[in-house]
Design a protein around this motif. Structure first.
Motif, PDB file in Angstrom:
ATOM      1  N   ALA A 219      18.731 -60.154 -35.285  1.00 29.79           N
ATOM      2  CA  ALA A 219      20.038 -59.864 -35.621  1.00 29.79           C
ATOM      3  C   ALA A 219      20.988 -59.539 -34.622  1.00 29.79           C
ATOM      4  O   ALA A 219      22.202 -60.045 -34.729  1.00 29.79           O
ATOM      5  N   ALA A 220      20.690 -59.217 -33.510  1.00 28.95           N
ATOM      6  CA  ALA A 220      21.490 -59.028 -32.349  1.00 28.95           C
ATOM      7  C   ALA A 220      21.882 -60.317 -31.718  1.00 28.95           C
ATOM      8  O   ALA A 220      23.051 -60.400 -31.207  1.00 28.95           O
ATOM      9  N   ARG A 221      20.885 -61.195 -31.909  1.00 25.24           N
ATOM     10  CA  ARG A 221      21.205 -62.711 -31.395  1.00 25.24           C
ATOM     11  C   ARG A 221      22.165 -63.375 -32.193  1.00 25.24           C
ATOM     12  O   ARG A 221      22.853 -64.411 -31.856  1.00 25.24           O
ATOM     13  N   ARG A 222      22.430 -63.034 -33.629  1.00 25.08           N
ATOM     14  CA  ARG A 222      23.026 -63.611 -34.428  1.00 25.08           C
ATOM     15  C   ARG A 222      23.999 -62.789 -35.350  1.00 25.08           C
ATOM     16  O   ARG A 222      23.789 -62.728 -36.346  1.00 25.08           O
ATOM     17  N   PRO A 223      25.096 -62.374 -34.492  1.00 25.43           N
ATOM     18  CA  PRO A 223      25.826 -61.331 -35.249  1.00 25.43           C
ATOM     19  C   PRO A 223      26.500 -61.916 -36.489  1.00 25.43           C
ATOM     20  O   PRO A 223      26.708 -63.113 -36.777  1.00 25.43           O
ATOM     21  N   GLY A 224      26.542 -60.881 -37.578  1.00 25.89           N
ATOM     22  CA  GLY A 224      27.057 -61.233 -38.788  1.00 25.89           C
ATOM     23  C   GLY A 224      27.028 -60.129 -39.882  1.00 25.89           C
ATOM     24  O   GLY A 224      26.454 -59.101 -39.723  1.00 25.89           O
ATOM     25  N   SER A 225      27.895 -60.141 -40.749  1.00 28.73           N
ATOM     26  CA  SER A 225      27.954 -59.216 -41.730  1.00 28.73           C
ATOM     27  C   SER A 225      26.903 -59.577 -42.993  1.00 28.73           C
ATOM     28  O   SER A 225      27.252 -60.468 -43.623  1.00 28.73           O
ATOM     29  N   ARG A 226      25.749 -58.559 -43.203  1.00 28.75           N
ATOM     30  CA  ARG A 226      24.705 -59.029 -43.998  1.00 28.75           C
ATOM     31  C   ARG A 226      23.987 -57.713 -44.404  1.00 28.75           C
ATOM     32  O   ARG A 226      23.807 -56.943 -43.600  1.00 28.75           O
ATOM     33  N   VAL A 227      23.100 -57.988 -45.386  1.00 28.62           N
ATOM     34  CA  VAL A 227      22.222 -56.994 -45.846  1.00 28.62           C
ATOM     35  C   VAL A 227      20.696 -57.745 -45.949  1.00 28.62           C
ATOM     36  O   VAL A 227      20.680 -58.774 -46.785  1.00 28.62           O
ATOM     37  N   LEU A 228      19.770 -56.929 -45.437  1.00 29.36           N
ATOM     38  CA  LEU A 228      18.577 -57.924 -45.296  1.00 29.36           C
ATOM     39  C   LEU A 228      17.472 -56.942 -45.566  1.00 29.36           C
ATOM     40  O   LEU A 228      17.492 -55.810 -44.945  1.00 29.36           O
ATOM     41  N   ASN A 229      16.529 -57.076 -46.223  1.00 27.27           N
ATOM     42  CA  ASN A 229      15.205 -56.319 -46.429  1.00 27.27           C
ATOM     43  C   ASN A 229      14.306 -56.462 -45.140  1.00 27.27           C
ATOM     44  O   ASN A 229      14.555 -57.380 -44.480  1.00 27.27           O
ATOM     45  N   ALA A 230      13.959 -55.447 -45.034  1.00 25.97           N
ATOM     46  CA  ALA A 230      12.770 -55.155 -43.862  1.00 25.97           C
ATOM     47  C   ALA A 230      11.317 -54.726 -43.986  1.00 25.97           C
ATOM     48  O   ALA A 230      11.043 -53.817 -44.427  1.00 25.97           O
ATOM     49  N   GLY A 231      10.413 -55.743 -43.927  1.00 29.93           N
ATOM     50  CA  GLY A 231       8.979 -55.547 -44.364  1.00 29.93           C
ATOM     51  C   GLY A 231       8.112 -56.365 -43.573  1.00 29.93           C
ATOM     52  O   GLY A 231       8.532 -57.339 -43.247  1.00 29.93           O
ATOM     53  N   ASP A 232       6.884 -55.934 -43.976  1.00 34.61           N
ATOM     54  CA  ASP A 232       5.535 -56.522 -43.348  1.00 34.61           C
ATOM     55  C   ASP A 232       5.404 -58.021 -44.119  1.00 34.61           C
ATOM     56  O   ASP A 232       5.895 -57.957 -45.316  1.00 34.61           O
ATOM     57  N   PRO A 233       4.526 -58.806 -43.763  1.00 31.72           N
ATOM     58  CA  PRO A 233       4.213 -60.164 -44.186  1.00 31.72           C
ATOM     59  C   PRO A 233       3.251 -59.577 -45.545  1.00 31.72           C
ATOM     60  O   PRO A 233       3.249 -60.738 -46.658  1.00 31.72           O
ATOM     61  N   GLN A 234       2.661 -58.458 -45.612  1.00 32.12           N
ATOM     62  CA  GLN A 234       1.981 -58.200 -46.730  1.00 32.12           C
ATOM     63  C   GLN A 234       2.203 -56.834 -47.270  1.00 32.12           C
ATOM     64  O   GLN A 234       2.804 -55.908 -46.690  1.00 32.12           O
ATOM     65  N   ALA A 235       2.188 -56.523 -48.559  1.00 29.42           N
ATOM     66  CA  ALA A 235       2.335 -55.496 -49.237  1.00 29.42           C
ATOM     67  C   ALA A 235       0.992 -54.876 -49.881  1.00 29.42           C
ATOM     68  O   ALA A 235       0.941 -54.964 -51.194  1.00 29.42           O
ATOM     69  N   PRO A 236       0.222 -54.427 -49.195  1.00 29.86           N
ATOM     70  CA  PRO A 236      -1.076 -53.962 -49.722  1.00 29.86           C
ATOM     71  C   PRO A 236      -1.255 -52.981 -50.735  1.00 29.86           C
ATOM     72  O   PRO A 236      -0.166 -51.956 -50.692  1.00 29.86           O
ATOM     73  N   THR A 237      -2.198 -52.649 -51.338  1.00 33.95           N
ATOM     74  CA  THR A 237      -2.226 -51.471 -52.607  1.00 33.95           C
ATOM     75  C   THR A 237      -2.626 -50.473 -51.677  1.00 33.95           C
ATOM     76  O   THR A 237      -3.359 -50.497 -50.591  1.00 33.95           O
ATOM     77  N   VAL A 238      -2.611 -49.447 -52.406  1.00 31.30           N
ATOM     78  CA  VAL A 238      -3.278 -48.141 -51.880  1.00 31.30           C
ATOM     79  C   VAL A 238      -4.613 -48.014 -51.482  1.00 31.30           C
ATOM     80  O   VAL A 238      -4.971 -47.569 -50.310  1.00 31.30           O
ATOM     81  N   ALA A 239      -5.525 -48.707 -52.528  1.00 32.65           N
ATOM     82  CA  ALA A 239      -6.766 -48.816 -52.186  1.00 32.65           C
ATOM     83  C   ALA A 239      -7.150 -49.734 -51.029  1.00 32.65           C
ATOM     84  O   ALA A 239      -7.762 -49.353 -50.278  1.00 32.65           O
ATOM     85  N   ASP A 240      -6.370 -50.869 -50.954  1.00 35.48           N
ATOM     86  CA  ASP A 240      -6.464 -51.532 -49.668  1.00 35.48           C
ATOM     87  C   ASP A 240      -6.271 -51.148 -48.461  1.00 35.48           C
ATOM     88  O   ASP A 240      -7.031 -51.103 -47.350  1.00 35.48           O
ATOM     89  N   ILE A 241      -5.146 -49.998 -48.328  1.00 39.34           N
ATOM     90  CA  ILE A 241      -4.742 -49.225 -47.254  1.00 39.34           C
ATOM     91  C   ILE A 241      -5.983 -48.223 -46.908  1.00 39.34           C
ATOM     92  O   ILE A 241      -6.453 -48.300 -45.792  1.00 39.34           O
ATOM     93  N   GLY A 242      -6.392 -47.362 -47.812  1.00 37.67           N
ATOM     94  CA  GLY A 242      -7.786 -46.550 -47.643  1.00 37.67           C
ATOM     95  C   GLY A 242      -8.717 -47.604 -46.887  1.00 37.67           C
ATOM     96  O   GLY A 242      -9.407 -46.948 -46.201  1.00 37.67           O
ATOM     97  N   ASP A 243      -9.146 -48.425 -47.569  1.00 40.16           N
ATOM     98  CA  ASP A 243     -10.517 -49.453 -47.055  1.00 40.16           C
ATOM     99  C   ASP A 243     -10.030 -49.916 -45.540  1.00 40.16           C
ATOM    100  O   ASP A 243     -10.873 -49.920 -44.782  1.00 40.16           O
ATOM    101  N   ALA A 244      -8.606 -50.226 -45.257  1.00 41.85           N
ATOM    102  CA  ALA A 244      -8.193 -50.447 -43.994  1.00 41.85           C
ATOM    103  C   ALA A 244      -8.510 -49.723 -42.948  1.00 41.85           C
ATOM    104  O   ALA A 244      -9.007 -49.957 -41.883  1.00 41.85           O
ATOM    105  N   ILE A 245      -8.228 -48.495 -43.382  1.00 39.22           N
ATOM    106  CA  ILE A 245      -8.234 -47.350 -42.568  1.00 39.22           C
ATOM    107  C   ILE A 245      -9.903 -46.764 -42.141  1.00 39.22           C
ATOM    108  O   ILE A 245     -10.092 -46.638 -41.181  1.00 39.22           O
TER     109      ILE A 245
END
Length: 349
Positions: A219-245
């Motif tokens: 965004a610093a390279r491409r100034p503009g007025s905008r709203v964007l979501n910010a997230g990881d490429p995956q949205a794991p379930t809470v069970a997946d998170i527990g298993d991953a940890i």
């Protein structure tokens, strides 16, 4: 290549630390501003640390000096902070400001602020686009203050081009309220079992600090007025998170699933728990900025887990993470006696 001068407010926080490093690596001269004037050991010597209180208008204006090409604000809330930035717009080329995914409401007017009510958990579309309705602006809650911030800054138009990043569940080292603590502490306590409400299927879209930093960099390279979501490429379930940890720590934990809500506030409830998924659409960031995630959730976990374990060593968790204790309560997240009592009754039945 020198891309210009960047001024980062809230540089000592978890997102700020990663953002300063990413901007320096991309060729920016960076001033890292925070209340304590802290310096991250990973930053190069070229970073100039600045001690400033975000709430002191005169001190902030003085710290900004002749201005910057891009100002990054990690700690802005409400109209007041937005107006302070606008008042300095003649010295700011563009801005990138952290907002929150908590701003959204569903078609029944439910949002993060209604979660504690009966049937109050929002039922969002999956995924949530930036065009989804938001709660009304105000100064009473985290979500309403973020909406007020957004509206005031977007009203600036060409006076101050600003990218607002609606962050999901932020994770990574240096977090004051790390959700991952829920599973890491249990593993370190040799807890053999965990109880997860809603069948372990709750999803609260995470975003690693390095992915936030990447969005800021783009965004610093491409100034503009905008709203964007910010997230990881995956949205794991809470069970997946527990298993991953568990996988990071080399453990296996029995998981007992509960259909529906937690049996009690201290059994089955986690920092990710919710009746319906909260997943953010990242296609706009990909299209407008060329965003590609730096890391995924599971790939980022080893460093986070290592940092959490080091912070916990020789301390009570409430001492290591006092803000986490204040937010969730000292007796709720790790009430093993209550969990054991419920498990005994559950298994007997």
């Amino acid at each position: 290549m020198n891309r210009g001068n960047a001024f980062v407010l809230g540089a000592s926080g978890q997102m700020g630390r990663a953002t300063v490093a990413a901007l320096v690596a991309d060729g920016w001269e960076v001033r890292a501003a925070s209340r304590g004037g802290d310096v991250d050991e990973a930053w190069p010597d070229s970073v100039r640390a600045v001690r400033v209180d975000r709430e002191d208008d005169a001190a902030l204006a003085e710290a900004l000096g002749d201005g910057c090409d891009v100002l990054v604000d990690m700690v802005a809330f409400g109209r007041g902070h937005a107006r302070r930035l606008r008042a300095m717009s003649d010295r700011i080329g563009s801005a990138v400001v952290i907002s929150s995914g908590a701003v959204y409401e569903d078609d029944q007017g439910r949002g993060f602020d209604t979660q504690g009510r009966p049937d109050g958990f929002p039922r969002y579309p999956v995924p949530i686009p930036e065009s989804q309705a938001t709660v009304a602006p105000g100064e009473s809650t985290y979500a309403t203050r973020k909406v007020a911030l957004e509206q005031e800054l977007l009203a600036a138009g060409e006076e101050l081009p600003v990218t607002l990043l609606r962050a999901g569940a932020v994770h990574g080292p240096h977090c004051r309220t790390p959700r991952e603590l829920y599973f890491v502490k249990r593993a370190l306590d040799d807890r053999p079992v965990r109880v997860l409400a809603y069948g372990g299927l709750s999803r609260f879209h995470p975003v690693h600090v390095s992915n936030v930093a990447e969005l800021v960099r783009l965004a610093a390279r491409r100034p503009g007025s905008r709203v964007l979501n910010a997230g990881d490429p995956q949205a794991p379930t809470v069970a997946d998170i527990g298993d991953a940890i568990d996988a990071v720590l080399g453990r296996r934990t029995e998981t007992v699933l509960v259909d529906g809500p937690p049996p009690s506030p201290s059994v089955g409830e986690t920092p990710w728990s919710g009746a319906h998924p909260v997943v953010y659409d990242m296609s706009a960031a990909e299209k407008e900025l060329g965003y590609r995630a730096v890391t995924g959730y599971a790939e980022s976990l080893p460093a986070t887990v290592e940092w959490l374990a080091a912070r916990l060593h020789g301390k009570e968790w409430t001492e290591a993470f006092p803000k986490m204790a204040a937010n969730y309560g000292k007796g709720t997240l790790f009430d093993y006696p209550a969990e054991d009592a419920w498990l005994a009754e559950h298994r007997a039945g």
